[in-house]
Design a protein around this motif. Sequence first.
Motif, PDB file in Angstrom:
ATOM      1  N   ARG A 606       0.979  -1.097   0.123  1.00  6.36           N
ATOM      2  CA  ARG A 606      -0.137  -0.106   0.138  1.00  6.36           C
ATOM      3  C   ARG A 606       0.936   1.102  -0.174  1.00  6.36           C
ATOM      4  NH1 ARG A 606      -4.545  -2.320  -0.910  1.00  6.36           N
ATOM      5  NH2 ARG A 606      -6.449  -1.867   0.229  1.00  6.36           N
ATOM      6  N   LEU A 607       1.841   1.335   1.005  1.00  9.75           N
ATOM      7  CA  LEU A 607       2.673   2.559   1.154  1.00  9.75           C
ATOM      8  C   LEU A 607       3.577   2.566  -0.048  1.00  9.75           C
ATOM      9  CD1 LEU A 607       3.297   1.908   4.783  1.00  9.75           C
ATOM     10  CD2 LEU A 607       2.142   3.649   3.969  1.00  9.75           C
ATOM     11  N   SER A 608       4.127   1.698  -0.762  1.00 12.62           N
ATOM     12  CA  SER A 608       4.926   1.912  -1.887  1.00 12.62           C
ATOM     13  C   SER A 608       4.062   2.346  -2.915  1.00 12.62           C
ATOM     14  CB  SER A 608       5.469   0.564  -2.136  1.00 12.62           C
ATOM     15  OG  SER A 608       4.895  -0.411  -2.617  1.00 12.62           O
ATOM     16  N   ASN A 609       2.802   2.404  -2.996  1.00 10.47           N
ATOM     17  CA  ASN A 609       2.141   2.764  -4.167  1.00 10.47           C
ATOM     18  C   ASN A 609       1.203   4.184  -3.621  1.00 10.47           C
ATOM     19  OD1 ASN A 609       2.046   0.758  -6.606  1.00 10.47           O
ATOM     20  ND2 ASN A 609       1.970  -0.636  -4.731  1.00 10.47           N
ATOM     21  N   GLY A 610       1.798   4.682  -2.657  1.00  7.18           N
ATOM     22  CA  GLY A 610       1.180   6.033  -2.362  1.00  7.18           C
ATOM     23  C   GLY A 610       0.166   5.969  -1.287  1.00  7.18           C
ATOM     24  N   GLY A 611      -0.036   4.892  -0.483  1.00  2.00           N
ATOM     25  CA  GLY A 611      -0.847   4.846   0.790  1.00  2.00           C
ATOM     26  C   GLY A 611      -0.726   5.634   1.553  1.00  2.00           C
ATOM     27  N   GLY A 612      -1.778   5.817   2.409  1.00  4.15           N
ATOM     28  CA  GLY A 612      -1.592   6.724   3.778  1.00  4.15           C
ATOM     29  C   GLY A 612      -1.433   8.070   3.311  1.00  4.15           C
ATOM     30  N   HIS A 613      -1.932   8.517   2.287  1.00  4.29           N
ATOM     31  CA  HIS A 613      -1.977  10.051   2.011  1.00  4.29           C
ATOM     32  C   HIS A 613      -3.053  10.850   2.791  1.00  4.29           C
ATOM     33  CE1 HIS A 613      -4.141   7.744  -1.024  1.00  4.29           C
ATOM     34  NE2 HIS A 613      -5.027   8.741  -1.120  1.00  4.29           N
ATOM     35  N   THR A 614      -3.943  10.210   3.331  1.00  2.00           N
ATOM     36  CA  THR A 614      -4.967  10.912   4.039  1.00  2.00           C
ATOM     37  C   THR A 614      -4.757  10.481   5.634  1.00  2.00           C
ATOM     38  OG1 THR A 614      -6.247   9.032   3.913  1.00  2.00           O
ATOM     39  CG2 THR A 614      -6.634  10.632   2.236  1.00  2.00           C
ATOM     40  N   GLY A 615      -5.458  11.643   6.344  1.00  2.00           N
ATOM     41  CA  GLY A 615      -4.994  11.643   7.647  1.00  2.00           C
ATOM     42  C   GLY A 615      -5.308  10.454   8.480  1.00  2.00           C
ATOM     43  N   TRP A 616      -6.776  10.009   8.253  1.00  2.00           N
ATOM     44  CA  TRP A 616      -7.294   8.818   8.884  1.00  2.00           C
ATOM     45  C   TRP A 616      -6.617   7.845   8.725  1.00  2.00           C
ATOM     46  CZ3 TRP A 616      -9.335   4.890   6.117  1.00  2.00           C
ATOM     47  CH2 TRP A 616      -9.790   5.056   5.170  1.00  2.00           C
ATOM     48  N   SER A 617      -6.388   7.411   7.332  1.00  2.00           N
ATOM     49  CA  SER A 617      -5.816   6.421   6.565  1.00  2.00           C
ATOM     50  C   SER A 617      -4.299   6.095   7.471  1.00  2.00           C
ATOM     51  CB  SER A 617      -5.529   6.243   5.209  1.00  2.00           C
ATOM     52  OG  SER A 617      -4.872   5.379   4.690  1.00  2.00           O
ATOM     53  N   ARG A 618      -3.655   7.280   7.409  1.00  2.00           N
ATOM     54  CA  ARG A 618      -2.263   7.094   7.841  1.00  2.00           C
ATOM     55  C   ARG A 618      -2.361   7.009   9.516  1.00  2.00           C
ATOM     56  NH1 ARG A 618       2.766   7.597   5.556  1.00  2.00           N
ATOM     57  NH2 ARG A 618       1.774   9.286   4.407  1.00  2.00           N
ATOM     58  N   ALA A 619      -3.368   7.403  10.260  1.00  2.00           N
ATOM     59  CA  ALA A 619      -3.618   7.031  11.583  1.00  2.00           C
ATOM     60  C   ALA A 619      -3.779   5.590  11.970  1.00  2.00           C
ATOM     61  CB  ALA A 619      -4.953   7.919  12.245  1.00  2.00           C
ATOM     62  N   TRP A 620      -4.675   4.911  10.874  1.00  3.62           N
ATOM     63  CA  TRP A 620      -5.057   3.578  11.015  1.00  3.62           C
ATOM     64  C   TRP A 620      -3.489   2.953  10.868  1.00  3.62           C
ATOM     65  CZ3 TRP A 620      -9.009   0.847   7.379  1.00  3.62           C
ATOM     66  CH2 TRP A 620      -9.406  -0.558   8.122  1.00  3.62           C
ATOM     67  N   ILE A 621      -3.006   3.269   9.856  1.00  5.78           N
ATOM     68  CA  ILE A 621      -1.424   2.698   9.558  1.00  5.78           C
ATOM     69  C   ILE A 621      -0.534   2.717  10.980  1.00  5.78           C
ATOM     70  CG2 ILE A 621       0.556   2.841   8.329  1.00  5.78           C
ATOM     71  CD1 ILE A 621      -1.016   3.684   5.986  1.00  5.78           C
ATOM     72  N   ILE A 622      -0.744   3.701  11.585  1.00  7.77           N
ATOM     73  CA  ILE A 622       0.074   3.595  13.097  1.00  7.77           C
ATOM     74  C   ILE A 622      -0.479   2.471  13.919  1.00  7.77           C
ATOM     75  CG2 ILE A 622       0.682   5.237  15.018  1.00  7.77           C
ATOM     76  CD1 ILE A 622       0.093   7.726  13.230  1.00  7.77           C
ATOM     77  N   ASN A 623      -1.723   2.382  13.960  1.00 12.72           N
ATOM     78  CA  ASN A 623      -2.205   1.362  14.945  1.00 12.72           C
ATOM     79  C   ASN A 623      -1.791   0.072  14.277  1.00 12.72           C
ATOM     80  OD1 ASN A 623      -4.299   2.387  17.074  1.00 12.72           O
ATOM     81  ND2 ASN A 623      -4.137   3.974  15.293  1.00 12.72           N
ATOM     82  N   PHE A 624      -1.759  -0.384  12.913  1.00 19.96           N
ATOM     83  CA  PHE A 624      -1.338  -1.468  12.487  1.00 19.96           C
ATOM     84  C   PHE A 624       0.323  -1.905  12.741  1.00 19.96           C
ATOM     85  CE2 PHE A 624      -4.276  -0.685   8.499  1.00 19.96           C
ATOM     86  CZ  PHE A 624      -5.179  -1.731   9.315  1.00 19.96           C
ATOM     87  N   TRP A 625       1.116  -0.682  12.454  1.00 22.84           N
ATOM     88  CA  TRP A 625       2.367  -1.018  12.900  1.00 22.84           C
ATOM     89  C   TRP A 625       2.651  -1.299  14.363  1.00 22.84           C
ATOM     90  CZ3 TRP A 625       5.292  -3.169   9.422  1.00 22.84           C
ATOM     91  CH2 TRP A 625       5.026  -2.628   8.002  1.00 22.84           C
ATOM     92  N   ALA A 626       1.781  -0.449  15.220  1.00 23.54           N
ATOM     93  CA  ALA A 626       2.065  -0.764  16.627  1.00 23.54           C
ATOM     94  C   ALA A 626       1.708  -2.224  16.985  1.00 23.54           C
ATOM     95  CB  ALA A 626       0.978   0.156  17.458  1.00 23.54           C
ATOM     96  N   ARG A 627       0.683  -2.753  16.292  1.00 23.55           N
ATOM     97  CA  ARG A 627       0.199  -4.057  16.906  1.00 23.55           C
ATOM     98  C   ARG A 627       1.161  -5.099  16.204  1.00 23.55           C
ATOM     99  NH1 ARG A 627      -5.646  -5.280  17.533  1.00 23.55           N
ATOM    100  NH2 ARG A 627      -6.059  -3.623  19.249  1.00 23.55           N
ATOM    101  N   LEU A 628       1.778  -4.797  15.264  1.00 16.83           N
ATOM    102  CA  LEU A 628       2.756  -5.600  14.728  1.00 16.83           C
ATOM    103  C   LEU A 628       4.056  -5.538  15.527  1.00 16.83           C
ATOM    104  CD1 LEU A 628       2.269  -5.279  10.871  1.00 16.83           C
ATOM    105  CD2 LEU A 628       2.023  -7.137  12.114  1.00 16.83           C
TER     106      LEU A 628
END
Length: 775
Positions: A606-628
């Motif tokens: 997702r990120l290598s293709n430009g994902g996380g470009h919106t605020g809430w999406s980036r926030a969800w990504i923080i939670n994903f990496w925290a869980r990992l």
Amino acid sequence: MSSLHKEAELNRPVLWYEQPASRWQEALPIGNGRLGGMIFGSVAQEKIQLNEDTVWYGGPKKANNPDALNYVPEIRRLLFEGKQQEAEHLSRMALMSAPKYLHPYQPLGDLLFYFLHHDQKTAAYRRELDLETAIAGVRYELDGYEYTREYFSSAADHVMAIRLKTNKPGGLTFGVHFMRRPFDGGTKSIGTDTIMMLGECGKEGVEFRAGLRAAVRGGTVKTIGDFLSVEQADEVTLLLAANTTFRYEDPEKEVLSQLDSAAAKGYEQLRRDHIADYAEKFGRVRLELSSPSAPAASGSPTDVRLDKVQEGEDDPGLVQLYFDYGRYLLLSCSRPGSIAANLQGIWNDSYTPPWESKFTININTQMNYWPAELCNLAECHEPLFDLIDKMLPNGRVTARDVYGCGGFVAHHNTNLWGDTHVEGIPVSASIWPLGAGWLSLHLWEHYRYGLDREFLANRAYPIMKEAAQFLLEYMVEDAKGRLVTGPSISPENKFILPDGTAGNICMGPAMDMQIVHTLFTACTEAAAILNRDEDFRRELTTALERIPKPEIGKYGQVMEWLEDYEEFDPGHRHISQLFALHPGEMIHARRTPELAQAAKRTLERRLSNGGGHTGWSRAWIINFWARLGEGDTAYDHVKALLAKSTYPNLLDAHPPFQIDGNFGGAAGIAEMLLQSHGGEISLLPALPKVWPDGSIRGLRARGGLEVDLQWKQGALSQAVIRASHSGVVRVYSKQPLQVHCGGQAAASEYREGLLVWKAEAGRVYVLTPSGSKDE
């Protein structure tokens, strides 16, 4: 040195600026859950943009498509036969509601000030928002005299209070009035010290009233036209109240009653009561971050600090402030008795806001409440439960009339009245009948954190059961004998079929099946706790065995659909197939390592293709990496959230503004420090190297526990766990721990990273690294 500057030196959680706001994205929000304002802080012509949480245009809609019931089986048949375009063409006509869109949440209006003799150059200007007191302030010097303003919105007394002071005798002369352009409904005078704005929100919408009352010291007040006119005062107190017919048959009467009660108290008592009510809640949690390698930026204005982060600098203090700001915002827009936080909390300046500023329940509304339980603001969760209560009767009708099912269903949007029909026109978003299923899990989470059995029995479980009943009846068997949802979507993404056709609608998308699995599991656990519905439990257990589980696709990713389709947009902002990682628990960093690795691969793609470009999406990504357990990567996204998706007033830049990014970001920071899913508590699971020393107190863990943490040089130095209920506690830590209670070693077992002991209600347990003398 002024008290305002002393507070900055003490590094209190304060947003502050050296100039007025030039646009809404720089103004400072205040709110009491129900009544909000955006403070601009202009000197000569001050503006406060106002909101009241029930000012919604239009009314409830009976909009279920009457033809849907006849065509759902045909749509399923077309999907199973691979006739994608035919299925979507029919769905657009047969499932979409009429009218198509819900009506918007709207501003209450503006409060505009015009100050006489304030067009000269000012000195020592400062505008601030103190998060410990929920009071905004403005200070400036003009012609050698000092002027100060304070603003707060009181949950204790249901009014917004504004105090203006100067040490120049008779130095305050101004006019103030309401404005609601282009929908002004008029203003009337009541006596010599009060004006009342009148208005309505369409033929079927609410009517509202907003009243403003002035009290002066050392001057006079009177009404002129639709203005309150203050002349030659030393100090002025303005009180504002607003209500609508959504809550009160006679909102004007209620406004006057609230103004009378507040005026009788006086400003100082209102201020004391406001702080006492707010500060107890805000003060439950305190985060302290330090980093020797980061510059000492706390003495700089907030916008300057944000600019430095955007240039690449680390500022742990700004992260700390952002975390506190998220808790402040939740307390300010979601209180018991208020309406739930919408896409913008309560702060909206547009009569036609983006996405109507509704409750978008395919993630955004849920994300608003991710900090509630973890960050010790459980009562702020209650308005969401009230919204679900409103949705319940409508959702039963939609389940019956659209799908021919029992139980309770909702789609991707709802409104003040809890409408549940298939709203909108894009097939990429609208046809998603899992809104009720996901929302009902918030009731389960509230129980898991607090263990309130009465709440589970009387409020949570009945709603969870109805959401599950709908899904049991809605799912159908596919060619492989699996139970799948459909027609549905993976919000708001598209896939590409082997023949090149792009599709939205499908059967059994991964997120659907993960929500179904989580809800059915929760219902079986809840029913067992309550010792009821044995037959229903068996039915859920049988269904769980036939529901597709997360699968790994050809790129090593978690599959988003039943088939391993190519994605139309590989960098799509929704990462719905990772619901199982967060907020779900099917993917666990240690217990399901292959799926955890696939989740990492999903995020990387997702990120290598430009994902996380919106605020809430980036926030969800923080939670994903925290869980990992990937603390440094999670921090990279905290920093990116600040650098790429945050306005000068620290509100989330979706863009445009959506508040879910603030709430998701605050929750993600907390998840980096404490997790309590999967039947265990994990201490500092994703601590980044950039925060080597720090502490946090007052976080909550599932199981009726409250946790304080201290760490030094990147390792836990002490944890304190307070138990409100008796039960077995399992704590995972990367370092061996010992547990004491009352100064004595507690009977415990530590093996393979897990410390296990039997906690007793009301006791406090201190955990330290084995061999440590520090308790």
